[in-house]
Design a protein around this motif. Structure first.
Motif, PDB file in Angstrom:
ATOM      1  N   LEU A  41      25.106  41.689  -2.087  1.00  0.00           N
ATOM      2  CA  LEU A  41      26.197  41.680  -1.112  1.00  0.00           C
ATOM      3  C   LEU A  41      26.105  42.887  -0.176  1.00  0.00           C
ATOM      4  N   ILE A  96      33.263  41.022  -3.969  1.00  0.00           N
ATOM      5  CA  ILE A  96      33.309  39.699  -3.354  1.00  0.00           C
ATOM      6  C   ILE A  96      34.533  39.577  -2.459  1.00  0.00           C
ATOM      7  N   CYS A 122      36.092  34.226  -3.663  1.00  0.00           N
ATOM      8  CA  CYS A 122      35.460  33.915  -2.377  1.00  0.00           C
ATOM      9  C   CYS A 122      36.525  33.503  -1.362  1.00  0.00           C
TER      10      CYS A 122
END
Length: 272
Positions: A41, A96, A122
């Motif tokens: 990420l 996230i 998400c």
């Protein structure tokens, strides 16, 4: 010990695809997943060629949650060490949730326990119609983690949340879609393709404005009207001075499509 990666990384256009690859255990969480996924990420955040991320599981299952063999061994550890290991999951959930670009989960088969938490962390969720979702912890004498209760509470009543957590029963993708947690339903085997298509649509947008929009949407359910008005005012003032707004407004008035990708290319650092 194999040096095979847990997180597989691929790219389609401006969409970075991150795949949790432990299919032999229905993509149960491994000790290396936290570090690998957080690093992936971070790399995607710093890459101007990445406009959005899709997170999925290898094979026909999203994630079955924590490895019970590993969790059983933690009973032998002091409470402080158990807490430290749990924070690995919670740090990943924060990574996230706070990621500056859109993250879309593509779920096949099911998402259980911490797998459910990762899917709900998400920004959007694309699910196969036959997939299931379960909090599951109660069935092995454990309590939820990974923010499962916080995410679920955003769209289900206290009564439904309590039932899910106390029974561990499966909830269908269709019911979650009706409740608003699932953005799009697909046929079996089509979730990834649909998620990539959705990600491609948002990846072409203005990245800095999109990051501000993500932040507004993330806090909207728990903010007061005055708090949200203040946040919107701050971000609008910032956005009005941004080159993205200049490009977007000029394109609209000129009856052409805005080219936000060109702005990103201009700011991309030299390979030297």
């Amino acid at each position: 010990m194999s040096d095979e990666k847990t997180v597989l990384i691929s790219q389609q256009g401006a969409v970075r695809i991150l795949t949790n690859s432990n299919p032999g255990a229905r993509n149960a969480i491994t000790p290396t997943l936290y570090a690998e996924l957080s690093a992936a990420l971070a790399d995607a955040a710093n890459d101007p060629e990445v406009g959005a991320v899709v997170f999925t599981g290898a094979g026909d299952f999203f994630c079955s949650g924590g490895d019970l063999n590993l969790l059983a061994k933690r009973r032998e550890l002091p409470a402080s060490e158990r807490r430290e290991k749990l924070e690995g999951l919670h740090d990943l959930i924060r990574d996230i949730r706070d990621f500056g670009k859109p993250v879309i989960a593509a779920v096949e088969g099911g998402a259980a326990g911490a797998g459910l938490s990762m899917a709900l962390a998400c920004d959007m969720l694309v699910s196969a119609r036959d997939a299931f979702y379960t909090v599951a912890y109660v069935k092995v004498g454990l309590t939820p983690d990974g923010g499962a209760t916080a995410f679920l509470a955003e769209f289900v009543s206290r009564q439904v949340l309590t039932e899910m957590c106390l029974t561990g029963d499966r909830m269908t993708a269709e019911r979650l879609h009706a409740l608003g947690a699932v953005n799009r339903l697909t046929d079996k085997g089509a979730a990834l393709a649909e998620a990539i298509a959705l990600a491609a649509k948002v990846a072409d947008g203005p990245q800095r404005a999109s990051a501000r929009i993500k932040a507004l949407c993330r806090q909207a359910h728990r903010a007061t009207l005055e708090q949200q008005l203040e946040a919107e005012a701050v971000y609008m003032v910032e956005s009005q001075a941004d080159a993205e707004a200049a490009e977007g407004i000029d394109a609209f008035l000129g009856k052409r499509r805005a080219d936000f990708a060109a702005l990103r290319r201009k700011t991309k650092p030299d390979a030297s």
